[in-house]
Scaffold this active site. Structure first.
Site, PDB file in Angstrom:
ATOM      1  N   LYS A  47       0.846  -1.209   0.000  1.00 26.20           N
ATOM      2  CA  LYS A  47       0.000   0.000   0.000  1.00 26.20           C
ATOM      3  C   LYS A  47       0.875   1.251   0.000  1.00 26.20           C
ATOM      4  O   LYS A  47       0.574   2.235  -0.675  1.00 26.20           O
ATOM      5  CB  LYS A  47      -0.898  -0.001   1.242  1.00 26.20           C
ATOM      6  CG  LYS A  47      -2.029  -1.006   1.136  1.00 26.20           C
ATOM      7  CD  LYS A  47      -2.652  -1.313   2.471  1.00 26.20           C
ATOM      8  CE  LYS A  47      -3.538  -2.545   2.328  1.00 26.20           C
ATOM      9  NZ  LYS A  47      -3.871  -3.172   3.597  1.00 26.20           N
ATOM     10  N   GLN A  91      -5.523  -2.419   9.735  1.00 23.19           N
ATOM     11  CA  GLN A  91      -5.063  -3.708   9.206  1.00 23.19           C
ATOM     12  C   GLN A  91      -5.567  -4.853  10.091  1.00 23.19           C
ATOM     13  O   GLN A  91      -5.485  -4.772  11.322  1.00 23.19           O
ATOM     14  CB  GLN A  91      -3.522  -3.683   9.195  1.00 23.19           C
ATOM     15  CG  GLN A  91      -2.878  -4.700   8.327  1.00 23.19           C
ATOM     16  CD  GLN A  91      -3.127  -4.474   6.839  1.00 23.19           C
ATOM     17  OE1 GLN A  91      -3.099  -3.360   6.353  1.00 23.19           O
ATOM     18  NE2 GLN A  91      -3.390  -5.551   6.135  1.00 23.19           N
ATOM     19  N   ASP A 114     -11.598   0.331   2.885  1.00 22.65           N
ATOM     20  CA  ASP A 114     -11.635  -1.136   2.826  1.00 22.65           C
ATOM     21  C   ASP A 114     -13.059  -1.645   2.580  1.00 22.65           C
ATOM     22  O   ASP A 114     -13.273  -2.832   2.347  1.00 22.65           O
ATOM     23  CB  ASP A 114     -11.135  -1.723   4.161  1.00 22.65           C
ATOM     24  CG  ASP A 114      -9.756  -2.348   4.029  1.00 22.65           C
ATOM     25  OD1 ASP A 114      -9.329  -2.586   2.886  1.00 22.65           O
ATOM     26  OD2 ASP A 114      -9.132  -2.600   5.074  1.00 22.65           O
TER      27      ASP A 114
END
Ligand code: NDP
Length: 281
Positions: A47, A91, A114
């Site tokens: 990322k 995460q 996300d």
């Protein structure tokens, strides 16, 4: 057999976004990690590289594994109201004392790049174009579209029912008129389903679980899993060698869905920017 090349598509998408981003103010992606898991470190690095390539500011918050859920929620609350933050993600996996869904649902929907909060999942099911959709799930549909693989009317079997992959891609494909079955760890006689699939999507988190005998002749196989095998080589949830001569198309690991995920994350950050402008958040 033809390989579905995610790397090539990612390059095209990111080059396009890099041009678009030159015309916008600087966007910021914040990635929060609690503790340290090897696999997460690799995802975070990809990322960071993507952000650097397209010109998005990348901010990485690495928090101690002992942080409490309340402290983490307070950090998210601060980032939610910070105008400089375009996209925000936490995460996974998280340590067991922190409830994943509580955290995901605290992220402002217009910054939830996300696509995992309940509001974005609901908007997706309702076919609302303002949904931020899981980059992995969207990446699966995009790779099929790129290679002009028909979706409408096809029989799709998804193995795995996580929000991130199975449930999100189920909604996307149902919305595109596929007939979809979702299998999971309690499905009986799994390969009675997988063997019938025109398009088989596998996201189970078990290295090389799907073998040649589990797939239909000339099927399209989308392998979402990422693992290291016993020789340290990267592999997927599908046993590529036993499947490759039987199928029409397959995504390689690496070089398939992982690449599409990163590309679609970049797209989501740009979408989050415009959603934020529209809603004033
Ligand atoms: P989860 O662990 O959240 O979900 C796994 C799913 O697989 C569950 O629904 C589980 O069923 C099901 N499952 C497990 N074992 C079996 C089995 N023997 N038979 C049938 N179903 C089974 O994983 P994720 O969805 O997050 O990820 C799946 C894989 O994809 C992982 O390898 C992950 O690393 C990879 N991944 C790759 C990405 C990429 O960019 N390429 C992005 C995201 C994930 P149940 O619900 O009953 O437990």
């Amino acid at each position: 057999m033809k390989l579905l090349d995610g790397r090539k598509i990612k390059k095209e998408i990111l080059e396009g976004l890099r041009e678009e981003l030159k015309t916008l103010e600087k966007l910021t992606l914040v990635v929060i990690q609690v503790g340290s898991f090897d696999a997460s470190n690799l995802y975070i690095e990809s990322k960071r590289k993507m952000a650097e390539f397209v010109g998005i500011h990348f901010k990485y918050l690495h928090l101690s594994i002992s942080i409490s859920e309340r402290e983490l929620l307070e950090i998210i609350d601060r980032l939610n109201v910070d105008d400089k933050v375009t996209g925000l993600m936490v995460q996974i996996p998280l340590p067991s004392h922190i409830h994943e869904k509580t955290i995901q649902n605290r992220i402002l929907p217009t910054k939830d790049v996300d696509g995992l909060c309940a509001i974005n999942m609901g908007l997706l099911v309702c076919e609302d174009s303002s949904a931020l959709v899981s980059p992995t799930a969207q990446g699966i549909v995009d790779i099929l579209d790129y290679y002009h693989i028909d979706i409408a009317g096809r029989y799709v079997v998804i193995v795995g029912r996580s929000n991130l992959v199975g449930k999100s891609v189920f909604s996307l494909l149902l919305n595109r008129d596929a007939t979809v079955t979702v299998c999971h760890s309690r499905t009986q006689n799994l390969n009675e389903y997988t063997k019938k699939a025109d398009i088989l999507i596998v996201a189970v988190g078990k290295a090389k679980m799907i073998k040649g005998e589990d797939v239909k002749e000339n099927a399209v196989v989308i392998d979402v899993g990422i693992h290291k095998d016993c020789f340290g080589k990267i592999c997927g949830d599908v046993d590529f060698d036993s499947v490759k001569d039987k199928v029409a198309y397959i995504t390689p690991v690496p070089g398939g869905i992982g690449q599409m995920t990163v590309a679609n994350l970049a797209k989501n950050i740009v979408k989050a920017y415009f959603l934020g402008k529209k809603t004033g958040r």
